[in-house]
Scaffold this motif. Structure first.
Motif, PDB file in Angstrom:
ATOM      1  N   GLU A  88      43.624  41.856 117.609  1.00 42.08           N
ATOM      2  CA  GLU A  88      43.211  43.016 117.314  1.00 42.08           C
ATOM      3  C   GLU A  88      42.130  43.756 117.967  1.00 42.08           C
ATOM      4  OE1 GLU A  88      41.692  45.461 113.288  1.00 42.08           O
ATOM      5  OE2 GLU A  88      43.820  44.144 112.973  1.00 42.08           O
ATOM      6  N   GLU A  89      42.236  44.910 118.529  1.00 37.56           N
ATOM      7  CA  GLU A  89      41.265  45.745 119.034  1.00 37.56           C
ATOM      8  C   GLU A  89      41.386  47.144 118.605  1.00 37.56           C
ATOM      9  OE1 GLU A  89      39.392  46.955 123.422  1.00 37.56           O
ATOM     10  OE2 GLU A  89      40.676  45.152 123.469  1.00 37.56           O
ATOM     11  N   ASN A  90      40.333  48.050 118.167  1.00 38.89           N
ATOM     12  CA  ASN A  90      40.208  49.131 117.889  1.00 38.89           C
ATOM     13  C   ASN A  90      41.542  49.465 116.608  1.00 38.89           C
ATOM     14  OD1 ASN A  90      39.232  51.665 117.496  1.00 38.89           O
ATOM     15  ND2 ASN A  90      40.509  52.321 119.463  1.00 38.89           N
ATOM     16  N   ALA A 134      43.829  51.575 127.212  1.00 34.38           N
ATOM     17  CA  ALA A 134      43.000  51.063 127.916  1.00 34.38           C
ATOM     18  C   ALA A 134      41.632  51.496 127.358  1.00 34.38           C
ATOM     19  CB  ALA A 134      42.738  51.898 129.212  1.00 34.38           C
ATOM     20  N   SER A 135      40.593  50.682 127.403  1.00 31.30           N
ATOM     21  CA  SER A 135      39.227  51.103 126.949  1.00 31.30           C
ATOM     22  C   SER A 135      38.296  50.818 128.089  1.00 31.30           C
ATOM     23  CB  SER A 135      38.789  49.957 125.700  1.00 31.30           C
ATOM     24  OG  SER A 135      39.090  48.648 126.245  1.00 31.30           O
ATOM     25  N   ALA A 136      37.108  51.627 127.833  1.00 31.17           N
ATOM     26  CA  ALA A 136      36.020  51.293 129.006  1.00 31.17           C
ATOM     27  C   ALA A 136      34.699  51.558 128.053  1.00 31.17           C
ATOM     28  CB  ALA A 136      36.154  52.597 129.894  1.00 31.17           C
ATOM     29  N   HIS A 137      33.516  51.020 128.622  1.00 34.50           N
ATOM     30  CA  HIS A 137      32.348  51.136 128.117  1.00 34.50           C
ATOM     31  C   HIS A 137      32.212  52.774 128.033  1.00 34.50           C
ATOM     32  CE1 HIS A 137      28.044  51.469 127.664  1.00 34.50           C
ATOM     33  NE2 HIS A 137      27.969  50.071 127.518  1.00 34.50           N
ATOM     34  N   ILE A 138      31.604  53.147 127.043  1.00 34.28           N
ATOM     35  CA  ILE A 138      31.322  54.494 126.635  1.00 34.28           C
ATOM     36  C   ILE A 138      30.557  55.198 127.753  1.00 34.28           C
ATOM     37  CG2 ILE A 138      29.069  54.490 125.564  1.00 34.28           C
ATOM     38  CD1 ILE A 138      30.395  56.456 123.466  1.00 34.28           C
ATOM     39  N   ASP A 139      29.551  54.506 128.468  1.00 31.46           N
ATOM     40  CA  ASP A 139      28.902  55.125 129.653  1.00 31.46           C
ATOM     41  C   ASP A 139      29.481  54.979 131.098  1.00 31.46           C
ATOM     42  OD1 ASP A 139      26.859  55.819 127.834  1.00 31.46           O
ATOM     43  OD2 ASP A 139      25.923  54.097 128.119  1.00 31.46           O
ATOM     44  N   ASN A 140      30.581  54.481 131.193  1.00 30.37           N
ATOM     45  CA  ASN A 140      31.381  54.179 132.506  1.00 30.37           C
ATOM     46  C   ASN A 140      32.009  55.154 132.909  1.00 30.37           C
ATOM     47  OD1 ASN A 140      32.458  52.993 134.735  1.00 30.37           O
ATOM     48  ND2 ASN A 140      32.842  50.996 133.798  1.00 30.37           N
ATOM     49  N   LYS A 141      31.342  56.353 133.391  1.00 28.41           N
ATOM     50  CA  LYS A 141      32.028  57.421 133.907  1.00 28.41           C
ATOM     51  C   LYS A 141      33.260  57.140 134.988  1.00 28.41           C
ATOM     52  CE  LYS A 141      28.469  60.567 132.604  1.00 28.41           C
ATOM     53  NZ  LYS A 141      27.005  59.786 132.166  1.00 28.41           N
ATOM     54  N   GLN A 153      44.777  59.394 127.879  1.00 26.60           N
ATOM     55  CA  GLN A 153      43.986  60.577 126.929  1.00 26.60           C
ATOM     56  C   GLN A 153      43.164  59.594 126.180  1.00 26.60           C
ATOM     57  OE1 GLN A 153      47.174  62.444 125.067  1.00 26.60           O
ATOM     58  NE2 GLN A 153      48.012  63.459 126.813  1.00 26.60           N
ATOM     59  N   PHE A 154      41.969  60.505 125.960  1.00 24.08           N
ATOM     60  CA  PHE A 154      40.766  59.761 125.149  1.00 24.08           C
ATOM     61  C   PHE A 154      41.491  60.123 123.720  1.00 24.08           C
ATOM     62  CE2 PHE A 154      37.401  60.884 122.355  1.00 24.08           C
ATOM     63  CZ  PHE A 154      36.520  59.748 122.341  1.00 24.08           C
ATOM     64  N   LYS A 155      41.115  58.884 122.952  1.00 26.01           N
ATOM     65  CA  LYS A 155      41.547  58.962 121.620  1.00 26.01           C
ATOM     66  C   LYS A 155      40.441  58.953 120.546  1.00 26.01           C
ATOM     67  CE  LYS A 155      45.836  59.475 122.427  1.00 26.01           C
ATOM     68  NZ  LYS A 155      46.459  60.792 122.056  1.00 26.01           N
ATOM     69  N   ASN A 156      39.334  57.880 120.833  1.00 21.60           N
ATOM     70  CA  ASN A 156      38.229  57.448 120.065  1.00 21.60           C
ATOM     71  C   ASN A 156      37.251  56.656 120.457  1.00 21.60           C
ATOM     72  OD1 ASN A 156      40.331  55.454 119.096  1.00 21.60           O
ATOM     73  ND2 ASN A 156      38.570  54.908 118.160  1.00 21.60           N
ATOM     74  N   GLU A 157      36.039  56.646 120.033  1.00 21.64           N
ATOM     75  CA  GLU A 157      34.792  55.720 120.275  1.00 21.64           C
ATOM     76  C   GLU A 157      35.033  54.514 119.368  1.00 21.64           C
ATOM     77  OE1 GLU A 157      31.363  57.598 120.254  1.00 21.64           O
ATOM     78  OE2 GLU A 157      31.946  59.299 121.863  1.00 21.64           O
ATOM     79  N   TYR A 158      34.818  53.254 119.652  1.00 25.30           N
ATOM     80  CA  TYR A 158      34.623  52.081 118.950  1.00 25.30           C
ATOM     81  C   TYR A 158      33.412  51.135 119.344  1.00 25.30           C
ATOM     82  CZ  TYR A 158      37.592  49.625 122.084  1.00 25.30           C
ATOM     83  OH  TYR A 158      38.269  49.051 123.042  1.00 25.30           O
ATOM     84  N   ILE A 159      33.145  50.208 118.669  1.00 29.94           N
ATOM     85  CA  ILE A 159      32.395  49.114 119.091  1.00 29.94           C
ATOM     86  C   ILE A 159      33.299  47.910 119.298  1.00 29.94           C
ATOM     87  CG2 ILE A 159      30.361  47.889 118.232  1.00 29.94           C
ATOM     88  CD1 ILE A 159      29.823  50.563 118.843  1.00 29.94           C
ATOM     89  N   TRP A 160      33.332  47.653 120.516  1.00 30.06           N
ATOM     90  CA  TRP A 160      33.983  46.254 121.154  1.00 30.06           C
ATOM     91  C   TRP A 160      33.120  44.964 120.732  1.00 30.06           C
ATOM     92  CZ3 TRP A 160      33.680  42.625 124.917  1.00 30.06           C
ATOM     93  CH2 TRP A 160      34.851  41.808 124.614  1.00 30.06           C
ATOM     94  N   ASP A 161      33.756  44.038 120.101  1.00 25.82           N
ATOM     95  CA  ASP A 161      33.018  42.748 119.864  1.00 25.82           C
ATOM     96  C   ASP A 161      31.674  42.842 119.166  1.00 25.82           C
ATOM     97  OD1 ASP A 161      32.884  40.031 120.459  1.00 25.82           O
ATOM     98  OD2 ASP A 161      31.695  40.092 122.086  1.00 25.82           O
TER      99      ASP A 161
END
Length: 172
Positions: A88-90, A134-141, A153-161
């Protein structure tokens, strides 16, 4: 695994154990791991374990991360590909994710976009996936720009691990 994709400048082929030196060169670079939890690899054995894990994914799921080889020089520049995520992720599990990682000297040259676009097309045209994530670090522009450019398309923010602030993307 005998699948191979080609783009204008790249050959995308299965990762091999002989890629260990290039994988270690990439993943031992602290700059490569800035958005990955700041935990660069310390030994080639760690890279070898990573490669064996990917090869196991090929066997279990018929897909995984592939080496990105520059056609012009036959040089390993990173990896890109699809991964079937079972954990599971997000709040999702059992899904296809697209990802990429490059050696620092190849950043900003369009290679990640070129490879990711090829895998995006493969996912829908050959694998017939319903949704690609897909996911990416929030600051990885840079990574976020690539994901949006290939059509996610962007869906949401979350905390991984429980520690890394990320953004979640989906194809629909």
């Amino acid at each position: 695994m005998n699948l191979k994709l080609e783009t204008e400048r790249l050959i995308l082929r299965p990762l091999e154990l002989s890629d260990v030196d290039d994988m270690f060169a990439m993943d031992s670079n602290p700059n490569v791991h800035i958005y990955l939890g700041n935990n660069p690899l310390k030994t080639k054995e760690e890279s070898l374990g990573y490669l064996k894990n990917i090869q196991n994914q090929y066997k279990e799921n018929g897909i995984g991360r592939f080496a990105m080889i520059k056609k012009e020089s036959n040089e390993f520049i990173g990896w890109c590909g699809l991964k079937f995520i079972t954990e599971e992720e997000n709040n999702h599990s059992h899904f296809y994710e697209i990802g990429y990682r490059l050696k620092e000297e190849f950043w900003g040259k369009g290679y990640a976009y070129e490879a990711a676009k090829a895998w995006y097309e493969y996912a829908f045209n050959k694998l017939k996936v319903d949704t690609l994530y897909a996911s990416a670090h929030i600051d990885n522009k840079g990574s976020r720009r690539i994901l949006e450019k290939i059509g996610l398309q962007f869906k949401n923010e979350y905390i991984w691990d429980n520690r890394i602030p990320c953004v979640w993307y989906a194809s629909k």
